[in-house]
Write a protein that holds these residues in place. Structure first.
Motif, PDB file in Angstrom:
ATOM      1  N   UNK A  47       0.902  -1.123  -0.034  1.00  0.00           N
ATOM      2  CA  UNK A  47       0.101  -0.098   0.094  1.00  0.00           C
ATOM      3  C   UNK A  47       0.812   1.245   0.023  1.00  0.00           C
ATOM      4  N   UNK A  48       1.927   1.186   0.751  1.00  0.00           N
ATOM      5  CA  UNK A  48       2.817   2.347   0.699  1.00  0.00           C
ATOM      6  C   UNK A  48       3.513   2.633  -0.700  1.00  0.00           C
ATOM      7  N   UNK A  49       3.940   1.464  -1.410  1.00  0.00           N
ATOM      8  CA  UNK A  49       4.366   1.771  -2.759  1.00  0.00           C
ATOM      9  C   UNK A  49       3.396   2.144  -3.680  1.00  0.00           C
ATOM     10  N   UNK A  50       2.120   1.668  -3.471  1.00  0.00           N
ATOM     11  CA  UNK A  50       0.872   1.910  -4.213  1.00  0.00           C
ATOM     12  C   UNK A  50       0.699   3.589  -3.917  1.00  0.00           C
ATOM     13  N   UNK A  51       1.085   4.069  -2.943  1.00  0.00           N
ATOM     14  CA  UNK A  51       0.668   5.608  -2.496  1.00  0.00           C
ATOM     15  C   UNK A  51       1.868   6.265  -3.218  1.00  0.00           C
ATOM     16  N   UNK A  52       3.081   5.844  -3.656  1.00  0.00           N
ATOM     17  CA  UNK A  52       4.066   6.433  -4.085  1.00  0.00           C
ATOM     18  C   UNK A  52       3.848   6.372  -5.652  1.00  0.00           C
ATOM     19  N   UNK A  53       3.374   5.366  -6.114  1.00  0.00           N
ATOM     20  CA  UNK A  53       3.112   5.038  -7.499  1.00  0.00           C
ATOM     21  C   UNK A  53       1.753   6.283  -7.856  1.00  0.00           C
ATOM     22  N   UNK A  54       1.053   6.343  -6.925  1.00  0.00           N
ATOM     23  CA  UNK A  54      -0.297   7.362  -7.182  1.00  0.00           C
ATOM     24  C   UNK A  54       0.213   8.633  -7.342  1.00  0.00           C
ATOM     25  N   UNK A  55       1.102   9.038  -6.370  1.00  0.00           N
ATOM     26  CA  UNK A  55       1.757  10.653  -6.373  1.00  0.00           C
ATOM     27  C   UNK A  55       2.644  10.702  -7.698  1.00  0.00           C
ATOM     28  N   UNK A  56       3.272   9.758  -8.039  1.00  0.00           N
ATOM     29  CA  UNK A  56       4.179   9.944  -9.192  1.00  0.00           C
ATOM     30  C   UNK A  56       3.375  10.094 -10.498  1.00  0.00           C
ATOM     31  N   UNK A  57       2.041   9.084 -10.701  1.00  0.00           N
ATOM     32  CA  UNK A  57       1.111   9.259 -11.747  1.00  0.00           C
ATOM     33  C   UNK A  57       0.442  10.815 -11.787  1.00  0.00           C
ATOM     34  N   UNK A  58       0.247  11.226 -10.570  1.00  0.00           N
ATOM     35  CA  UNK A  58      -0.079  12.731 -10.353  1.00  0.00           C
ATOM     36  C   UNK A  58       0.660  13.592 -10.973  1.00  0.00           C
ATOM     37  N   UNK A  59       1.794  13.334 -10.755  1.00  0.00           N
ATOM     38  CA  UNK A  59       3.038  14.147 -11.082  1.00  0.00           C
ATOM     39  C   UNK A  59       3.554  14.109 -12.556  1.00  0.00           C
TER      40      UNK A  59
END
Length: 127
Positions: free
Chosen positions: A45-57
């Motif tokens: 879930x933590x890495x998923x959060x990082x991936x979501x943030x990267x997608x947004x950027x």
């Protein structure tokens, strides 16, 4: 491959719902939630959060994100190795999850809550 460490890998979904759809998958095999330890689950879930943030950027410029995990065939799990979908969303992308949402009576909600609390007290919610 988008990301990898000793516990998980994140890579593009072969059959994406939208451009940028990726999966976060633990390296160690686990079929579903009951089979993955708490530390690995938290890391997914933590890495998923990082991936979501990267997608947004990213230049993909998504309008939103869905994080989706299917646990069991009846829940839509098709690949029986624990994994988290991180799905970028775009206005009008056509993806939806529909349900017949119905309000549940307070007494029934309270009964359900008690059942879950009892299971937690018996240790069924812990590793």
């Amino acid at each position: 491959m988008v990301y990898e460490d000793e516990t998980v890998v994140a890579f593009m979904d072969l059959n994406p719902v939208t451009p940028g759809h990726l999966l976060v998958v633990p390296r160690e095999h686990a079929v579903g939630l009951a089979d993955v330890d708490a530390a690995t689950s938290a890391h997914v879930w933590s890495v998923g959060h990082q991936m979501a943030r990267a997608l947004r950027r990213s230049s993909l410029r998504c309008d939103g994100i869905n994080a989706f995990l299917a646990d069991g065939e009846v829940a839509g799990q098709e690949v029986f190795h624990f994994h988290l979908h991180v799905i970028p969303r775009y206005a009008g992308d056509g993806f939806s999850m529909t349900a017949d949402w119905k309000q549940r009576e307070r007494a029934l909600l309270d009964d359900d809550a008690e059942e879950i609390k009892e299971a937690l007290a018996r240790g069924l919610g812990r590793d």
